[in-house]
Design a protein around this motif. Structure first.
Motif, PDB file in Angstrom:
ATOM      1  N   MET A   1       0.827  -1.156  -0.034  1.00 44.62           N
ATOM      2  CA  MET A   1      -0.015   0.047   0.033  1.00 44.62           C
ATOM      3  C   MET A   1       0.880   1.255   0.178  1.00 44.62           C
ATOM      4  O   MET A   1       1.798   1.371   0.939  1.00 44.62           O
ATOM      5  CB  MET A   1      -0.909  -0.179   1.386  1.00 44.62           C
ATOM      6  N   PRO A   2       0.693   2.367  -1.158  1.00 44.40           N
ATOM      7  CA  PRO A   2       1.191   3.258  -0.952  1.00 44.40           C
ATOM      8  C   PRO A   2       1.264   4.092   0.310  1.00 44.40           C
ATOM      9  O   PRO A   2       0.070   4.113   0.993  1.00 44.40           O
ATOM     10  CB  PRO A   2       0.803   4.430  -2.155  1.00 44.40           C
ATOM     11  N   LYS A   3       2.089   5.065   0.984  1.00 49.06           N
ATOM     12  CA  LYS A   3       1.962   5.516   2.183  1.00 49.06           C
ATOM     13  C   LYS A   3       1.237   6.757   2.449  1.00 49.06           C
ATOM     14  O   LYS A   3       0.406   6.885   2.994  1.00 49.06           O
ATOM     15  CB  LYS A   3       3.537   5.656   2.605  1.00 49.06           C
ATOM     16  N   VAL A  20     -11.602   8.791  -1.350  1.00 46.65           N
ATOM     17  CA  VAL A  20     -11.335   7.617  -2.068  1.00 46.65           C
ATOM     18  C   VAL A  20      -9.789   7.286  -1.734  1.00 46.65           C
ATOM     19  O   VAL A  20      -9.457   6.277  -1.801  1.00 46.65           O
ATOM     20  CB  VAL A  20     -11.378   7.518  -3.798  1.00 46.65           C
ATOM     21  N   LEU A  21      -8.711   8.214  -1.642  1.00 49.98           N
ATOM     22  CA  LEU A  21      -7.397   8.199  -1.425  1.00 49.98           C
ATOM     23  C   LEU A  21      -7.241   7.239  -0.072  1.00 49.98           C
ATOM     24  O   LEU A  21      -6.255   6.350  -0.058  1.00 49.98           O
ATOM     25  CB  LEU A  21      -6.646   9.582  -1.472  1.00 49.98           C
ATOM     26  N   ALA A  22      -8.210   7.698   0.665  1.00 52.07           N
ATOM     27  CA  ALA A  22      -8.084   6.792   2.094  1.00 52.07           C
ATOM     28  C   ALA A  22      -8.227   5.494   2.002  1.00 52.07           C
ATOM     29  O   ALA A  22      -7.493   4.711   2.930  1.00 52.07           O
ATOM     30  CB  ALA A  22      -8.905   7.475   3.188  1.00 52.07           C
ATOM     31  N   ARG A  23      -8.726   5.026   0.821  1.00 54.15           N
ATOM     32  CA  ARG A  23      -8.937   3.377   0.497  1.00 54.15           C
ATOM     33  C   ARG A  23      -7.502   2.962   0.319  1.00 54.15           C
ATOM     34  O   ARG A  23      -7.207   1.810   0.414  1.00 54.15           O
ATOM     35  CB  ARG A  23      -9.993   3.120  -0.375  1.00 54.15           C
ATOM     36  N   HIS A  24      -6.750   3.678  -0.601  1.00 53.06           N
ATOM     37  CA  HIS A  24      -5.652   3.036  -0.964  1.00 53.06           C
ATOM     38  C   HIS A  24      -4.214   3.568  -0.318  1.00 53.06           C
ATOM     39  O   HIS A  24      -3.070   2.917  -0.700  1.00 53.06           O
ATOM     40  CB  HIS A  24      -5.583   3.573  -2.539  1.00 53.06           C
ATOM     41  N   PHE A  25      -4.311   4.643   0.542  1.00 51.76           N
ATOM     42  CA  PHE A  25      -3.160   4.941   1.197  1.00 51.76           C
ATOM     43  C   PHE A  25      -3.120   5.062   2.593  1.00 51.76           C
ATOM     44  O   PHE A  25      -4.147   5.066   3.001  1.00 51.76           O
ATOM     45  CB  PHE A  25      -2.673   6.575   0.641  1.00 51.76           C
ATOM     46  N   GLU A  26      -2.069   4.913   3.389  1.00 52.86           N
ATOM     47  CA  GLU A  26      -1.815   4.592   4.664  1.00 52.86           C
ATOM     48  C   GLU A  26      -2.591   5.959   5.305  1.00 52.86           C
ATOM     49  O   GLU A  26      -3.239   5.869   6.485  1.00 52.86           O
ATOM     50  CB  GLU A  26      -0.583   4.517   5.065  1.00 52.86           C
ATOM     51  N   ARG A  27      -2.098   7.304   4.786  1.00 56.69           N
ATOM     52  CA  ARG A  27      -2.542   8.295   5.120  1.00 56.69           C
ATOM     53  C   ARG A  27      -2.655   9.380   4.215  1.00 56.69           C
ATOM     54  O   ARG A  27      -2.124   9.317   3.232  1.00 56.69           O
ATOM     55  CB  ARG A  27      -1.744   8.816   6.191  1.00 56.69           C
ATOM     56  N   VAL A  28      -3.492  10.223   4.541  1.00 59.00           N
ATOM     57  CA  VAL A  28      -4.144  11.390   3.288  1.00 59.00           C
ATOM     58  C   VAL A  28      -3.970  12.767   4.065  1.00 59.00           C
ATOM     59  O   VAL A  28      -4.601  12.728   5.111  1.00 59.00           O
ATOM     60  CB  VAL A  28      -5.443  11.091   2.841  1.00 59.00           C
ATOM     61  N   THR A  29      -3.199  13.778   3.522  1.00 51.21           N
ATOM     62  CA  THR A  29      -3.333  14.902   3.919  1.00 51.21           C
ATOM     63  C   THR A  29      -4.030  16.048   2.990  1.00 51.21           C
ATOM     64  O   THR A  29      -3.626  15.994   2.022  1.00 51.21           O
ATOM     65  CB  THR A  29      -1.882  15.469   4.383  1.00 51.21           C
ATOM     66  N   VAL A  30      -4.935  16.793   3.626  1.00 47.63           N
ATOM     67  CA  VAL A  30      -5.596  17.888   2.534  1.00 47.63           C
ATOM     68  C   VAL A  30      -5.148  19.192   2.998  1.00 47.63           C
ATOM     69  O   VAL A  30      -5.225  19.410   4.268  1.00 47.63           O
ATOM     70  CB  VAL A  30      -7.233  17.757   3.086  1.00 47.63           C
ATOM     71  N   VAL A  31      -4.488  19.870   2.112  1.00 48.65           N
ATOM     72  CA  VAL A  31      -3.909  21.161   2.523  1.00 48.65           C
ATOM     73  C   VAL A  31      -4.906  22.212   2.112  1.00 48.65           C
ATOM     74  O   VAL A  31      -5.175  22.249   0.703  1.00 48.65           O
ATOM     75  CB  VAL A  31      -2.385  21.407   1.896  1.00 48.65           C
ATOM     76  N   GLU A  32      -5.136  23.006   2.891  1.00 44.54           N
ATOM     77  CA  GLU A  32      -6.232  23.965   2.647  1.00 44.54           C
ATOM     78  C   GLU A  32      -5.806  25.376   3.044  1.00 44.54           C
ATOM     79  O   GLU A  32      -5.405  25.541   4.121  1.00 44.54           O
ATOM     80  CB  GLU A  32      -7.804  23.702   3.185  1.00 44.54           C
ATOM     81  N   ARG A  33      -5.955  26.619   2.149  1.00 42.78           N
ATOM     82  CA  ARG A  33      -5.234  28.013   2.538  1.00 42.78           C
ATOM     83  C   ARG A  33      -6.370  28.511   3.611  1.00 42.78           C
ATOM     84  O   ARG A  33      -5.916  29.332   4.274  1.00 42.78           O
ATOM     85  CB  ARG A  33      -5.239  28.754   1.383  1.00 42.78           C
ATOM     86  N   LEU A 333     -19.841  16.509 -10.914  1.00 43.30           N
ATOM     87  CA  LEU A 333     -18.504  16.008 -11.830  1.00 43.30           C
ATOM     88  C   LEU A 333     -17.349  15.779 -10.719  1.00 43.30           C
ATOM     89  O   LEU A 333     -16.543  14.811 -11.042  1.00 43.30           O
ATOM     90  CB  LEU A 333     -18.212  17.097 -12.708  1.00 43.30           C
ATOM     91  N   ALA A 334     -17.360  16.625  -9.596  1.00 41.38           N
ATOM     92  CA  ALA A 334     -16.167  16.329  -8.597  1.00 41.38           C
ATOM     93  C   ALA A 334     -16.542  14.775  -8.247  1.00 41.38           C
ATOM     94  O   ALA A 334     -15.519  13.968  -7.904  1.00 41.38           O
ATOM     95  CB  ALA A 334     -16.401  17.254  -7.501  1.00 41.38           C
ATOM     96  N   ALA A 335     -17.720  14.280  -7.773  1.00 41.04           N
ATOM     97  CA  ALA A 335     -17.926  13.013  -7.277  1.00 41.04           C
ATOM     98  C   ALA A 335     -17.794  11.933  -8.326  1.00 41.04           C
ATOM     99  O   ALA A 335     -17.121  10.940  -7.849  1.00 41.04           O
ATOM    100  CB  ALA A 335     -19.398  12.882  -6.711  1.00 41.04           C
ATOM    101  N   MET A 336     -17.874  12.319  -9.711  1.00 48.95           N
ATOM    102  CA  MET A 336     -17.522  11.476 -10.733  1.00 48.95           C
ATOM    103  C   MET A 336     -15.900  11.198 -10.920  1.00 48.95           C
ATOM    104  O   MET A 336     -15.363  10.330 -11.426  1.00 48.95           O
ATOM    105  CB  MET A 336     -18.333  11.825 -11.987  1.00 48.95           C
ATOM    106  N   GLY A 337     -15.145  12.478 -10.673  1.00 48.10           N
ATOM    107  CA  GLY A 337     -13.915  12.227 -10.762  1.00 48.10           C
ATOM    108  C   GLY A 337     -13.241  11.648  -9.552  1.00 48.10           C
ATOM    109  O   GLY A 337     -12.383  10.819  -9.750  1.00 48.10           O
ATOM    110  N   ALA A 338     -13.981  11.646  -8.448  1.00 48.10           N
ATOM    111  CA  ALA A 338     -13.411  10.849  -7.263  1.00 48.10           C
ATOM    112  C   ALA A 338     -13.562   9.252  -7.566  1.00 48.10           C
ATOM    113  O   ALA A 338     -12.804   8.454  -7.357  1.00 48.10           O
ATOM    114  CB  ALA A 338     -14.038  11.317  -6.171  1.00 48.10           C
ATOM    115  N   GLU A 339     -14.661   9.056  -8.262  1.00 46.92           N
ATOM    116  CA  GLU A 339     -15.057   7.628  -8.826  1.00 46.92           C
ATOM    117  C   GLU A 339     -13.960   7.283  -9.488  1.00 46.92           C
ATOM    118  O   GLU A 339     -13.419   5.995  -9.578  1.00 46.92           O
ATOM    119  CB  GLU A 339     -16.425   7.546  -9.144  1.00 46.92           C
ATOM    120  N   ALA A 340     -13.484   8.121 -10.471  1.00 47.06           N
ATOM    121  CA  ALA A 340     -12.513   7.572 -11.569  1.00 47.06           C
ATOM    122  C   ALA A 340     -11.316   7.466 -10.975  1.00 47.06           C
ATOM    123  O   ALA A 340     -10.611   6.615 -11.244  1.00 47.06           O
ATOM    124  CB  ALA A 340     -12.491   8.823 -12.597  1.00 47.06           C
ATOM    125  N   LEU A 341     -10.987   8.614  -9.897  1.00 44.78           N
ATOM    126  CA  LEU A 341      -9.655   8.181  -9.289  1.00 44.78           C
ATOM    127  C   LEU A 341      -9.420   6.950  -8.415  1.00 44.78           C
ATOM    128  O   LEU A 341      -8.626   6.072  -8.677  1.00 44.78           O
ATOM    129  CB  LEU A 341      -9.593   9.337  -8.124  1.00 44.78           C
TER     130      LEU A 341
END
Ligand SMILES: Cc1cc2nc3c(=O)[nH]c(=O)nc-3n(C[C@H](O)[C@H](O)[C@H](O)COP(=O)(O)OP(=O)(O)OC[C@H]3O[C@@H](n4cnc5c(N)ncnc54)[C@H](O)[C@@H]3O)c2cc1C
Length: 464
Positions: A1-3, A20-33, A333-341
């Protein structure tokens, strides 16, 4: 599993990407200004459009339920009404109101801030997702040959006052919206920027929240009044949202921007081709000031065409394609994009591509397939305003407009045609649904019976 995966931007595309990334990676960081609201759903400046109508289409609603089981029930518990698009909405075309009848096209209108609040609440409950707030991504970190993005450079203070200067990851997802700097950063590293298609019909929004009168007798939960290109650029949508409130959005195309002052706003509402909205709100109690928004052009960045693209990076959401918002497609489209990812990550990892060296190309290609029909719809009326800039439609597009022109008068009499139009607009059916033999049969009969008339006398129903 990628980290580790990093998401740039914590609006709808970024939040759904993180899911969706949380299913494939050990951890996910969302950076928001921005800093996110903590007490209640609230406006934040990174998502200025959230003052305005934000309809989650039926397809988007279905996908949200897949990502977050019980999502719809949560919105309901927070007061968002359930609206049958064909039964509870008064859809007013220039030639009159379209028929109303029960259907499965059900949506749950609410303020955009509420949707983000519920989604982020779900992500906060996931142990492998972290939010880095008040922090701006200022560039990527790349390897010596610029062949791979290794992470991001950061500026800001972070939520707790301390901000790292760089963050490394196996994958960086750019979900920073219309202001995405990926084209510029690609060029600075010696790559080509993506081709851009821009179609601008200079649409403006102005919105205000009202208290729904307690004794209101009207038999609708929403009213949509369509514009009539190229003659009448004024349109509007009045939607019931959570907390027994109405959100009124006035829309003007071709630079006929709706005013944001008290009297100008009401006067614009009064000037609509149908009085229902004005009559409903003129004595209703306003609960907010009036907010305007421009910058609504369709912009499609063709990442799928690039021959060279750094590894470890993908772009999604409005940063790839932002639409004229009249048809309310962006979040879906954002949701469809997440599904595609999710799909492309799953395939890459199953094929043993743990370095994700071959992710961007299939992902951007898949995203592109979702965008095509949505782009056609979003730009369809734009080209009918003489002041629109951004080229001309190709012959296939012109042919499809011609067909829609022939079909639209039927939407005043045929519930089947209304349902087909709205199913396509809500992305639960492909545009091919408008070519169904029964619809073609109705068109043939009506064409034989109808006296010759301008096909643009009537308009198709549509979300606004
Ligand atoms: C007036 C209007 C009305 C709309 N109505 C609808 C509707 O009815 N239905 C619908 O589905 N869609 C609608 N949309 C579209 C919808 O708002 C977007 O499609 C949706 O928000 C997804 O966009 P996004 O997440 O890709 O980008 P955005 O929403 O633009 O978010 C980008 C995020 O990235 C952050 N960010 C940017 N740069 C950086 C950086 N360098 N570092 C860190 N963070 C950064 C921003 O602060 C922001 O939070 C509307 C849009 C507009 C303009």
């Amino acid at each position: 599993m990628p980290k580790h995966a990093i998401v740039i931007g914590g609006s709808m595309s970024g939040l759904l990407a993180a899911r969706v990334l949380a299913r494939h990676f050990e951890r996910v960081t969302v950076v928001e200004r921005d800093r996110f609201p903590t007490e209640r759903p609230e406006f934040r400046k990174g998502v200025p459009q959230s003052h305005h109508h934000h309809i989650m289409l039926v397809r988007g609603r279905d996908l949200m339920e897949e990502f977050f089981p019980g999502f719809d029930a949560e919105l309901a518990a927070l007061g968002a009404p359930l609206v049958d698009y064909t039964n509870d909405c008064a859809l007013i075309a220039p030639a009159g109101q379209v028929p109303r009848f029960p259907s499965n096209l059900k949506i749950r209108p609410c303020r955009r801030t509420l949707i983000d609040w519920v989604v982020r609440g779900r992500l906060l409950a996931m142990t492998n997702i972290t939010f880095l707030e008040s922090t701006r991504v200022s560039q990527w970190v790349t390897d010596a040959s610029n062949a791979r993005v290794l992470g991001v450079k950061l500026e800001g203070v972070g939520a707790d006052g301390a901000c790292p200067t760089t963050l490394l990851a196996d994958l960086v997802v750019d979900a920073s919206g219309r202001t995405s700097r990926t084209p510029e950063w690609l060029k600075s590293l010696g790559y080509a920027a993506p081709d851009e298609q821009v179609v601008n019909s200079f649409i403006g929004y102005a919105s205000r929240l009202y208290k729904k009168p307690a004794n209101f007798k009207g038999k609708f939960r929403a009213v949509e009044v369509a514009s009539q290109p190229p003659h009448n650029p004024r349109a509007a949508g009045l939607w019931e949202v959570e907390g027994e409130r109405w959100l009124l959005t006035l829309i003007g195309a071709a630079k006929e921007y709706p005013p944001t002052d008290e009297s100008g706003f009401l006067e614009f509402a009064r000037s609509l081709s149908d009085p229902l909205i004005y009559e409903s709100v003129r004595s209703a109690e306003p609960l907010s000031s009036i907010h305007g928004h421009r910058g609504t052009e369709n912009r499609w960045r063709h990442y799928e065409r690039l021959q060279r693209f750094p590894k470890g990076l993908v772009v999604m959401g409005d940063g790839v394609c932002a639409f004229n918002p009249i048809y309310g497609q962006g979040m879906t489209l954002a949701a469809m994009g997440a599904e595609a990812l999710n799909d492309t990550l799953f395939r890459a990892l199953r094929a043993g591509d743990h370095e994700l060296a071959n992710l961007a190309r299939p992902f951007h290609a898949k995203l592109n397939k979702n965008i095509g029909p949505a782009w056609l719809l979003a730009t369809s009326d734009d080209f009918r305003w003489p002041s629109t800039v951004g080229g001309k439609p190709d012959w296939l597009t012109r042919l499809s407009y011609r067909y829609i022109d022939l079909l639209t008068p039927l939407s005043l009499t045929s519930s089947e045609v209304v349902e087909a139009f709205l199913s396509v607009a809500n992305m639960v059916k492909s545009p091919a649904a408008l070519l169904h033999p029964r619809i073609l049969g109705q068109l043939l009969v009506s064409t034989v019976r109808r006296p010759a008339a301008s096909p643009r006398q009537n308009e198709a129903p549509r979300p606004s």
